[in-house]
Write a protein that holds these residues in place. Sequence first.
Motif, PDB file in Angstrom:
ATOM      1  N   PRO A 108       0.815  -1.225   0.000  1.00 22.85           N
ATOM      2  CA  PRO A 108       0.000   0.000   0.000  1.00 22.85           C
ATOM      3  C   PRO A 108       0.848   1.275   0.000  1.00 22.85           C
ATOM      4  O   PRO A 108       0.521   2.247  -0.658  1.00 22.85           O
ATOM      5  N   PHE A 109       1.971   1.254   0.763  1.00 25.93           N
ATOM      6  CA  PHE A 109       2.794   2.446   0.889  1.00 25.93           C
ATOM      7  C   PHE A 109       4.237   2.110   0.520  1.00 25.93           C
ATOM      8  O   PHE A 109       4.860   1.239   1.124  1.00 25.93           O
ATOM      9  N   GLU A 110       4.757   2.794  -0.495  1.00 27.32           N
ATOM     10  CA  GLU A 110       6.121   2.565  -0.947  1.00 27.32           C
ATOM     11  C   GLU A 110       6.784   3.901  -1.267  1.00 27.32           C
ATOM     12  O   GLU A 110       6.107   4.885  -1.587  1.00 27.32           O
ATOM     13  N   TYR A 111       8.118   3.920  -1.209  1.00 32.17           N
ATOM     14  CA  TYR A 111       8.826   5.166  -1.474  1.00 32.17           C
ATOM     15  C   TYR A 111      10.240   4.893  -1.958  1.00 32.17           C
ATOM     16  O   TYR A 111      10.805   3.816  -1.768  1.00 32.17           O
ATOM     17  N   LEU A 112      10.798   5.918  -2.567  1.00 35.74           N
ATOM     18  CA  LEU A 112      12.180   5.915  -3.009  1.00 35.74           C
ATOM     19  C   LEU A 112      12.716   7.327  -2.910  1.00 35.74           C
ATOM     20  O   LEU A 112      12.066   8.279  -3.360  1.00 35.74           O
ATOM     21  N   PHE A 113      13.901   7.488  -2.307  1.00 32.49           N
ATOM     22  CA  PHE A 113      14.617   8.756  -2.263  1.00 32.49           C
ATOM     23  C   PHE A 113      16.061   8.466  -2.650  1.00 32.49           C
ATOM     24  O   PHE A 113      16.772   7.783  -1.913  1.00 32.49           O
ATOM     25  N   GLU A 114      16.487   8.968  -3.798  1.00 31.92           N
ATOM     26  CA  GLU A 114      17.824   8.647  -4.293  1.00 31.92           C
ATOM     27  C   GLU A 114      18.453   9.857  -4.969  1.00 31.92           C
ATOM     28  O   GLU A 114      17.801  10.563  -5.758  1.00 31.92           O
ATOM     29  N   VAL A 115      19.718  10.112  -4.655  1.00 31.60           N
ATOM     30  CA  VAL A 115      20.513  11.140  -5.325  1.00 31.60           C
ATOM     31  C   VAL A 115      21.726  10.462  -5.931  1.00 31.60           C
ATOM     32  O   VAL A 115      22.266   9.506  -5.382  1.00 31.60           O
ATOM     33  N   ASP A 116      22.147  10.963  -7.069  1.00 38.24           N
ATOM     34  CA  ASP A 116      23.233  10.318  -7.817  1.00 38.24           C
ATOM     35  C   ASP A 116      24.117  11.408  -8.414  1.00 38.24           C
ATOM     36  O   ASP A 116      23.706  12.124  -9.329  1.00 38.24           O
ATOM     37  N   TYR A 117      25.316  11.546  -7.857  1.00 36.59           N
ATOM     38  CA  TYR A 117      26.295  12.490  -8.408  1.00 36.59           C
ATOM     39  C   TYR A 117      27.249  11.691  -9.277  1.00 36.59           C
ATOM     40  O   TYR A 117      27.901  10.762  -8.798  1.00 36.59           O
ATOM     41  N   LYS A 118      27.329  12.033 -10.570  1.00 39.43           N
ATOM     42  CA  LYS A 118      28.102  11.195 -11.470  1.00 39.43           C
ATOM     43  C   LYS A 118      28.764  12.015 -12.564  1.00 39.43           C
ATOM     44  O   LYS A 118      28.391  13.158 -12.840  1.00 39.43           O
ATOM     45  N   LYS A 160      -4.700   2.271  -2.522  1.00 34.84           N
ATOM     46  CA  LYS A 160      -5.853   1.622  -1.890  1.00 34.84           C
ATOM     47  C   LYS A 160      -6.672   0.943  -2.984  1.00 34.84           C
ATOM     48  O   LYS A 160      -6.486   1.208  -4.180  1.00 34.84           O
ATOM     49  N   PRO A 161      -7.597   0.033  -2.608  1.00 30.18           N
ATOM     50  CA  PRO A 161      -8.364  -0.684  -3.634  1.00 30.18           C
ATOM     51  C   PRO A 161      -9.123   0.222  -4.592  1.00 30.18           C
ATOM     52  O   PRO A 161      -9.251  -0.102  -5.785  1.00 30.18           O
ATOM     53  N   LYS A 162      -9.617   1.368  -4.119  1.00 31.15           N
ATOM     54  CA  LYS A 162     -10.455   2.222  -4.958  1.00 31.15           C
ATOM     55  C   LYS A 162      -9.778   3.518  -5.386  1.00 31.15           C
ATOM     56  O   LYS A 162     -10.361   4.285  -6.150  1.00 31.15           O
ATOM     57  N   TRP A 163      -8.582   3.785  -4.927  1.00 29.12           N
ATOM     58  CA  TRP A 163      -7.890   5.010  -5.317  1.00 29.12           C
ATOM     59  C   TRP A 163      -6.399   4.881  -5.029  1.00 29.12           C
ATOM     60  O   TRP A 163      -5.968   3.992  -4.313  1.00 29.12           O
ATOM     61  N   PHE A 164      -5.618   5.767  -5.610  1.00 31.41           N
ATOM     62  CA  PHE A 164      -4.194   5.831  -5.276  1.00 31.41           C
ATOM     63  C   PHE A 164      -3.676   7.238  -5.549  1.00 31.41           C
ATOM     64  O   PHE A 164      -4.270   8.011  -6.312  1.00 31.41           O
ATOM     65  N   THR A 165      -2.573   7.561  -4.907  1.00 31.34           N
ATOM     66  CA  THR A 165      -1.931   8.853  -5.095  1.00 31.34           C
ATOM     67  C   THR A 165      -0.423   8.644  -5.161  1.00 31.34           C
ATOM     68  O   THR A 165       0.116   7.703  -4.570  1.00 31.34           O
ATOM     69  N   LYS A 166       0.243   9.507  -5.886  1.00 26.61           N
ATOM     70  CA  LYS A 166       1.692   9.396  -6.042  1.00 26.61           C
ATOM     71  C   LYS A 166       2.289  10.785  -6.203  1.00 26.61           C
ATOM     72  O   LYS A 166       1.734  11.637  -6.906  1.00 26.61           O
ATOM     73  N   SER A 211       2.582  15.298  -9.189  1.00 23.62           N
ATOM     74  CA  SER A 211       1.704  14.639  -8.223  1.00 23.62           C
ATOM     75  C   SER A 211       0.423  14.242  -8.945  1.00 23.62           C
ATOM     76  O   SER A 211      -0.014  14.908  -9.884  1.00 23.62           O
ATOM     77  N   THR A 212      -0.164  13.133  -8.503  1.00 18.91           N
ATOM     78  CA  THR A 212      -1.380  12.648  -9.151  1.00 18.91           C
ATOM     79  C   THR A 212      -2.310  12.043  -8.116  1.00 18.91           C
ATOM     80  O   THR A 212      -1.863  11.471  -7.116  1.00 18.91           O
ATOM     81  N   GLN A 213      -3.610  12.192  -8.355  1.00 17.94           N
ATOM     82  CA  GLN A 213      -4.646  11.612  -7.505  1.00 17.94           C
ATOM     83  C   GLN A 213      -5.661  10.961  -8.450  1.00 17.94           C
ATOM     84  O   GLN A 213      -6.217  11.631  -9.327  1.00 17.94           O
ATOM     85  N   ARG A 214      -5.906   9.651  -8.250  1.00 20.42           N
ATOM     86  CA  ARG A 214      -6.754   8.954  -9.208  1.00 20.42           C
ATOM     87  C   ARG A 214      -7.696   7.954  -8.534  1.00 20.42           C
ATOM     88  O   ARG A 214      -7.362   7.378  -7.486  1.00 20.42           O
ATOM     89  N   LEU A 215      -8.831   7.766  -9.156  1.00 19.31           N
ATOM     90  CA  LEU A 215      -9.766   6.712  -8.790  1.00 19.31           C
ATOM     91  C   LEU A 215      -9.402   5.456  -9.571  1.00 19.31           C
ATOM     92  O   LEU A 215      -9.099   5.520 -10.772  1.00 19.31           O
ATOM     93  N   ARG A 216      -9.450   4.311  -8.892  1.00 19.09           N
ATOM     94  CA  ARG A 216      -9.167   3.040  -9.566  1.00 19.09           C
ATOM     95  C   ARG A 216     -10.479   2.376  -9.959  1.00 19.09           C
ATOM     96  O   ARG A 216     -11.339   2.097  -9.108  1.00 19.09           O
ATOM     97  N   LEU A 217     -10.653   2.184 -11.233  1.00 19.41           N
ATOM     98  CA  LEU A 217     -11.847   1.529 -11.767  1.00 19.41           C
ATOM     99  C   LEU A 217     -11.478   0.075 -12.004  1.00 19.41           C
ATOM    100  O   LEU A 217     -10.920  -0.288 -13.049  1.00 19.41           O
ATOM    101  N   LEU A 218     -11.774  -0.757 -11.020  1.00 23.33           N
ATOM    102  CA  LEU A 218     -11.290  -2.130 -11.045  1.00 23.33           C
ATOM    103  C   LEU A 218     -12.035  -2.966 -12.074  1.00 23.33           C
ATOM    104  O   LEU A 218     -13.264  -2.977 -12.107  1.00 23.33           O
TER     105      LEU A 218
END
Length: 347
Positions: free
Chosen positions: A105-115, A133-139, A155-162
């Motif tokens: 349900p909850f995942e994340y990534l924080f990464e910096v890359d000096y190259k 969530k089963p009926k919606w998600f945000t990122k 950023s996005t906010q969406r309804l999931r139409l299963l």
Amino acid sequence: MKYIILIAVFLISCASPKECCSQIKKAFKFSTFYVATNGGTSLSDQDVYSVDGSMLDYDTILTPYDYSLTMGIRKIQRFQYEGSTPFKDGTETSFSDAANVGRSPFEYLFEVDYKRQEGVEYFDQHHFLRYVKPKWFTKVEYIKDGFADIEYFESTQRLRLLGNKKLSFNLGAVQRLAEPYGYDPLEEWTMATGDIHYTQLAIQEGYSVDVYESEYKDPNGNVVATSSDVWNQIVIPTVLENYVDKKRNELDNQWQYSLVVGFDFYHYTKNFWLHSWANLMPYHYDDGGSFSYHNFNDGEQWYDYSGGLIFGYKLNRNLGVFAEGKYNKYWNREWYDFKAGINYIIF
């Protein structure tokens, strides 16, 4: 300062210190913090030859070795087709990170890359938070890729139409913050014929030109060319590049509000798996700003889209094929990665 405020808000939201510690522990459970450095040989040295009168001159272009210093923390549950590694070295690329939904349900990534790559230094970043969530998600996501020359916050906010457990559709809104892509600083210097008044632009930027003495100086008074050929072929490209970078950096980032539709599909068995996702933004709000992308698109709407595909098929115990990739097109800018191949195991 903003990070202190975010931490304070998070702490205040906890009902009690004990509950707060429990929430923090839960948020970081199974996450991985990593620091890694990598390096290797870059482009080989190149000899460049030129003729000055009757004399043959040559110079050697040296490209320093490539390297990267990566630091990050991630909590992203692997899909069933993804293998595990004992250590994260900062070079991993998981196309599934770009999917709309994950396995937790909850995942994340924080990464910096000096190259440094092919002699050019970059400071890349990739951060995202995803809650499903089963009926919606945000990122919420921030990407800075110097090699692809793209940087934006989304950023996005969406309804999931299963539809079923494998396939789901989604509908919602996207907010993006980025530099005014489409803006061309050289447009005001371009003539009807398509040529650019590059010498006048250089003079405006502080360069001086003495055609009779064949002497061309930079804003600091240093001689940078003693012939029109060197001036046109070597100095002017640098002048134009620096001017474009300067004008782009002077502008504020622009908000873009868009509607989005998408889908996610995931199917897995031990011998066959298919994971795909796509997003389409067919409508974008025009705020009437001077640097709105609508102005650079003749006032018309346009399509922004992204997607990915991960495919694997084991035909038998010996033979298998795979294909993976992701593709983005925002504001008529494209960046993508892909790989495909065949594996045959000899028993």
